[in-house]
Each structure stands twice: as structure tokens, then as C-alpha cells.
Design a protein around this motif. Structure first.
Motif, short mmCIF file in Angstrom:
data_model
loop_
_atom_site.label_atom_id
_atom_site.label_comp_id
_atom_site.label_asym_id
_atom_site.label_seq_id
_atom_site.Cartn_x
_atom_site.Cartn_y
_atom_site.Cartn_z
N ALA A 39 0.47 -1.12 0.45
CA ALA A 39 -0.09 0.01 0.23
C ALA A 39 1.23 1.61 -0.05
CB ALA A 39 -0.87 0.03 1.15
N LEU A 40 1.95 1.01 0.75
CA LEU A 40 2.85 2.47 0.55
C LEU A 40 3.79 2.81 -0.83
CD1 LEU A 40 5.33 2.36 3.68
CD2 LEU A 40 3.47 4.49 3.44
N MET A 44 2.37 6.58 -1.86
CA MET A 44 2.46 8.03 -2.21
C MET A 44 2.73 8.21 -3.87
SD MET A 44 6.52 5.80 -0.40
CE MET A 44 7.55 6.55 -0.53
N ILE A 45 2.68 7.35 -5.54
CA ILE A 45 2.41 7.56 -6.56
C ILE A 45 1.26 8.05 -6.49
CG2 ILE A 45 2.13 6.71 -8.36
CD1 ILE A 45 3.85 3.78 -7.70
N SER A 46 0.76 8.55 -5.93
CA SER A 46 -0.69 9.20 -5.92
C SER A 46 -0.21 10.37 -5.06
CB SER A 46 -1.70 8.36 -4.94
OG SER A 46 -2.37 7.19 -6.06
N ALA A 47 0.14 10.33 -3.83
CA ALA A 47 0.85 12.09 -3.41
C ALA A 47 1.02 12.95 -4.90
CB ALA A 47 1.07 12.17 -2.31
N HIS A 48 2.33 12.12 -5.02
CA HIS A 48 3.03 12.70 -6.22
C HIS A 48 2.80 13.20 -7.31
CE1 HIS A 48 6.63 13.05 -8.97
NE2 HIS A 48 7.09 13.46 -8.17
N SER A 49 1.57 12.40 -7.60
CA SER A 49 0.83 12.91 -8.78
C SER A 49 -0.37 14.06 -8.63
CB SER A 49 0.01 11.47 -9.75
OG SER A 49 -1.39 11.00 -8.34
N CYS A 50 -0.21 14.21 -7.38
CA CYS A 50 -1.57 14.98 -6.83
C CYS A 50 -1.12 16.21 -6.92
CB CYS A 50 -2.39 14.68 -5.48
SG CYS A 50 -3.65 13.55 -6.16
N GLY A 51 0.50 16.24 -6.92
CA GLY A 51 1.75 17.44 -7.28
C GLY A 51 1.69 18.08 -5.48
N ILE A 52 1.90 16.68 -4.86
CA ILE A 52 2.57 16.78 -2.94
C ILE A 52 4.07 16.90 -3.19
CG2 ILE A 52 2.35 16.00 -1.06
CD1 ILE A 52 -0.11 15.35 -1.52
N LYS A 53 5.10 17.52 -2.25
CA LYS A 53 6.07 17.36 -2.10
C LYS A 53 6.52 17.85 -0.71
CE LYS A 53 6.61 19.66 -6.06
NZ LYS A 53 6.29 18.61 -7.37
N SER A 54 5.56 17.23 0.45
CA SER A 54 6.07 16.98 1.24
C SER A 54 4.79 16.24 1.86
CB SER A 54 6.27 18.57 2.18
OG SER A 54 7.42 19.11 2.23
N LEU A 75 13.58 -9.91 4.44
CA LEU A 75 13.80 -10.92 3.36
C LEU A 75 12.51 -10.67 2.24
CD1 LEU A 75 16.37 -12.35 2.50
CD2 LEU A 75 15.59 -14.48 3.73
N GLU A 76 11.42 -11.13 3.17
CA GLU A 76 10.92 -11.53 1.64
C GLU A 76 10.02 -10.55 0.96
OE1 GLU A 76 10.21 -11.87 4.92
OE2 GLU A 76 10.89 -14.45 4.91
N ILE A 77 10.12 -9.14 1.73
CA ILE A 77 9.79 -8.17 0.92
C ILE A 77 10.55 -6.96 1.04
CG2 ILE A 77 7.64 -8.40 1.71
CD1 ILE A 77 7.75 -6.85 4.48
N ALA A 78 12.25 -7.10 0.97
CA ALA A 78 13.24 -6.13 0.18
C ALA A 78 13.32 -5.34 -0.75
CB ALA A 78 14.47 -6.90 1.19
N GLY A 79 12.72 -6.25 -1.59
CA GLY A 79 12.25 -5.13 -2.82
C GLY A 79 11.23 -4.64 -2.77
N LEU A 80 10.45 -4.31 -2.62
CA LEU A 80 9.05 -3.28 -1.38
C LEU A 80 9.64 -2.67 -1.13
CD1 LEU A 80 6.56 -5.84 -1.45
CD2 LEU A 80 6.57 -4.57 -3.09
N PHE A 81 11.12 -2.69 -0.27
CA PHE A 81 11.33 -1.23 0.85
C PHE A 81 12.25 -0.12 -0.13
CE2 PHE A 81 9.74 -4.11 4.33
CZ PHE A 81 9.62 -2.87 5.36
N ASN A 82 12.90 -0.98 -1.27
CA ASN A 82 14.11 -0.46 -1.67
C ASN A 82 12.88 0.44 -3.00
OD1 ASN A 82 16.29 -2.26 -0.98
ND2 ASN A 82 16.05 -3.56 -2.86
N ASN A 83 11.50 -0.15 -3.47
CA ASN A 83 10.46 1.02 -3.84
C ASN A 83 10.88 2.12 -2.81
OD1 ASN A 83 9.54 1.61 -6.76
ND2 ASN A 83 7.66 0.10 -5.58
N ILE A 84 10.10 1.98 -2.21
CA ILE A 84 9.88 2.72 -1.12
C ILE A 84 10.42 3.51 -1.13
CG2 ILE A 84 9.32 3.15 0.86
CD1 ILE A 84 7.82 0.53 1.36
N SER A 88 10.63 7.90 -2.07
CA SER A 88 11.20 8.88 -1.06
C SER A 88 11.72 9.77 -1.54
CB SER A 88 11.68 8.11 0.60
OG SER A 88 10.86 7.01 0.56
N TYR A 89 12.51 9.02 -2.59
CA TYR A 89 13.05 11.01 -3.24
C TYR A 89 12.68 11.84 -4.06
CZ TYR A 89 17.88 8.89 -1.30
OH TYR A 89 18.61 7.48 -0.56
#
Length: 123
Positions: A39-40, A44-54, A75-84, A88-89
Motif C-alpha cells: 500500500a505504501l 506515495m505515487i498517488s500523492a506525487h501525482s497530486c503535486g504533493i511535495k512534503s 527478506l521476503e519484502i526487501a524489494g518492496l522496501f527498495n521501491n519505497i 521517497s526521493y
């Protein structure tokens, strides 16, 4: 362990007094932590597409917030954390905070409501 489809929901409060609920689905989610982690990036993608900066992200998954804040590797979700971390940047400021479920009633309602819609559509 049974894998089922899940529906993720989040609320964006981008203007004081204005809330927009969002949701998406994902097949074959085996664990609640995975569902929370999926969900994270969607939020985050939704917020960014709404123009949210913070961005302030609140979750009632204390385990998830601790892992994100500590940059822990589950271990099982390391790739998902990398995406988060990558997403974030896109923000000038971002924070992840735990909020107890009782204090997160609006988001809990949206998640439960969208989950009930998912089951209605399967019938």
C-alpha cells in the motif's frame, strides 16, 4: 499460508478540510505485512501525482513503520522496501509515523469499505 487478493486503501489530505480516498487491488497477498508494504508505494505515487511535495505517512502497522524508519531488510519484502526508498526521493520531505488503529478510524473505514466492495464484485 493462504494467499488471497487484497484491496489497499489510503486517504490523501492535500488541502485543509479536503480528503480524497484512493484504493487499488493486488492478487495473492500472503501476509498482512506484505499488504501494508504494498500500500505504501501506491499511496506515495498517488500523492506525487497530486503535486504533493512534503508527505507524512501514517500507518497502524507498527512493524512496517519501524522497518521503514530503520531501513530494515525483511527478506521476503526487501524489494518492496527498495521501491519505497526510491519513491521517497520524489519528495522534498517525507516522514513515516505509527498511528494506533483507534486514532486512524478514517483510513480503517476506507480500507474496510473497499474490501467489502471487492467481495461484492466477486459474487
Amino acid at each position: 499460508m493462504l494467499a488471497t487478493s487484497s484491496r489497499f486503501a489510503w486517504i490523501i489530505d492535500d488541502v485543509p478540510g479536503t480528503s480524497t480516498p484512493h484504493s487499488t487491488t493486488s492478487p495473492f497477498v500472503a501476509l498482512p505485512l506484505i499488504a501494508e508494504t504494498l500500500a505504501l508505494p501506491n499511496a506515495m505515487i498517488s500523492a506525487h501525482s497530486c503535486g504533493i511535495k512534503s508527505l507524512s505517512i501514517f500507518s497502524d502497522s507498527q512493524v512496517l513503520i519501524k522497518l521503514v524508519k530503520s531501513k530494515g531488510k525483511h527478506l521476503e519484502i526487501a524489494g518492496l522496501f527498495n521501491n519505497i526508498y526510491f519513491l521517497s526521493y520524489r519528495f522534498t520531505a517525507i516522514e513515516f509515523m505509527f498511528i494506533p488503529r483507534l486514532a486512524n478510524a478514517r483510513a480503517y473505514y476506507v480500507a474496510k469499505h473497499t474490501l467489502s466492495l471487492m467481495y461484492q464484485n466477486q459474487v
